[in-house]
Design an enzyme around this catalytic site. Structure first.
Site, PDB file in Angstrom:
ATOM      1  CG  ASP A 183      -2.189   0.757   1.021  1.00 25.74           C
ATOM      2  OD1 ASP A 183      -2.459   1.166  -0.113  1.00 25.74           O
ATOM      3  OD2 ASP A 183      -2.928   0.936   1.997  1.00 25.74           O
ATOM      4  CG  ASP A 184       2.899   2.445   3.482  1.00 21.96           C
ATOM      5  OD1 ASP A 184       1.718   2.839   3.457  1.00 21.96           O
ATOM      6  OD2 ASP A 184       3.486   2.113   4.523  1.00 21.96           O
TER       7      ASP A 184
END
Length: 255
Positions: free
Chosen positions: A2-3
Site C-alpha cells: 500500500d505504501d
C-alpha cells in the site's frame, strides 16, 4: 504494498526516474499468483494456516489478496505507469477483482470499514486502468453504492460488517465513508447527478462539523478484536472527494 503504491503516485517520475522504476518493479514483483495484491507478503494464504489453533488465525495468520490493496495497486499502475487492461499484471489483477465481487456488486475491504471501502478502492483502480463504465462489474458496483445512500445524502457502515462478512449499515453516515462512496461514484457518474450533489452537501454542511460523523472508527486492525480511528481520515478523504468533484466539473465546463 500500500505504501509503495502511494509513494509511486507521490514521487515525480522525471525527478527520480531510477528510484521510481525500482519501486514499480518491486510492486509488480509482489503480485500474488492469484492475480491480486496483499498487504505485507506474497502468496501467504495457505488454507492450512487458517486452521491453526490461534484465535482469529483465519484473519491474522494469513495475508491474502484483498480488494482494497488490489484496487490501489491498479490505481498506481494506471495513474502513474500508464498501464491499461492490455498489460498482463493489470489483466490478472482485474480478473481477480471480477471473481471476488459480491453478488450485490460490492467488494470486501480488509483494512477499512468495509464494503464501502473495498468498493471505493476497486472502482478507482478499475477506472485508472481504463475499465469502461459499461462493464457489468462497474454497473453493479455503482448500483449498490447508490442503493445504500442514507436519506440525508451520507453513507455509513458498521464495523460489524467485517465480523459477519456482509454489509451492516450504520444508522447515520460518516464523513470518511461518504467521501469514499462519492469518489467511487465520480469515477463513472455525472457530478451533477442529484444523489452526488446531496452527498457533497452533507459533507459540507454537516459531515465535517458533527462529532458523530467524524469519530466512528473506519480502519480495521483485527475483526472482532479492534478497530482504528485515524485522526486524519475525516479530513483527507473528503478533500480528495471534493477535489475529484471539482476536476469533473471543470472538465465538463471545458467541453
Amino acid at each position: 504494498m500500500d505504501d509503495t503504491a502511494a509513494a509511486l503516485k507521490a514521487i515525480p517520475l522525471n525527478r527520480r526516474p531510477a528510484d521510481w522504476t525500482r519501486g514499480l518493479a518491486w510492486l509488480l514483483s509482489m503480485q500474488n499468483k492469484d492475480g491480486g495484491f496483499a498487504a505485507f507478503e506474497k502468496n501467504v494464504d495457505h488454507p492450512l494456516i487458517r486452521r491453526l489453533p490461534i484465535e482469529s488465525a483465519d484473519e491474522a495468520a494469513v495475508d491474502p489478496s484483498t480488494a482494497d490493496l488490489t484496487g490501489r495497486a491498479l490505481h498506481a499502475l494506471g495513474l502513474k505507469a500508464g498501464y491499461t487492461e492490455n498489460h498482463s499484471a493489470v489483466r490478472r489483477a482485474l480478473h481477480w477483482l471480477y471473481r471476488r465481487q459480491e453478488k450485490n456488486g460490492s467488494w470486501y475491504g480488509r483494512w477499512g470499514v468495509c464494503y464501502i471501502y473495498g468498493t471505493w478502492a476497486a472502482l478507482t483502480g478499475m477506472k485508472a486502468v481504463g475499465v469502461s463504465g459499461e462493464h457489468p462489474s462497474v454497473k453493479k458496483a455503482l448500483s449498490w453504492l447508490k442503493s445504500i445512500q442514507l436519506p440525508d445524502g451520507s453513507w455509513g457502515e458498521s464495523c460489524k460488517s467485517c465480523e459477519i462478512k456482509t454489509f451492516a449499515p450504520l444508522a447515520y453516515g460518516t464523513a470518511v465513508q461518504t467521501a469514499w462512496a462519492l469518489e467511487a461514484l465520480l469515477q463513472y457518474e455525472d457530478p451533477r447527478e442529484p444523489l452526488i450533489q446531496k452527498g457533497f452537501r452533507f459533507l459540507i454542511d454537516d459531515g465535517l462539523h458533527q462529532p458523530k460523523h467524524l469519530v466512528y472508527p473506519t480502519g480495521i486492525g483485527l475483526p472482532k478484536q479492534f478497530y482504528i480511528y485515524y485522526h486524519s481520515y475525516p479530513f483527507v478523504f473528503p478533500l480528495l472527494a471534493l477535489s475529484a468533484f471539482i476536476k469533473q466539473m471543470e472538465m465538463r465546463e471545458k467541453r
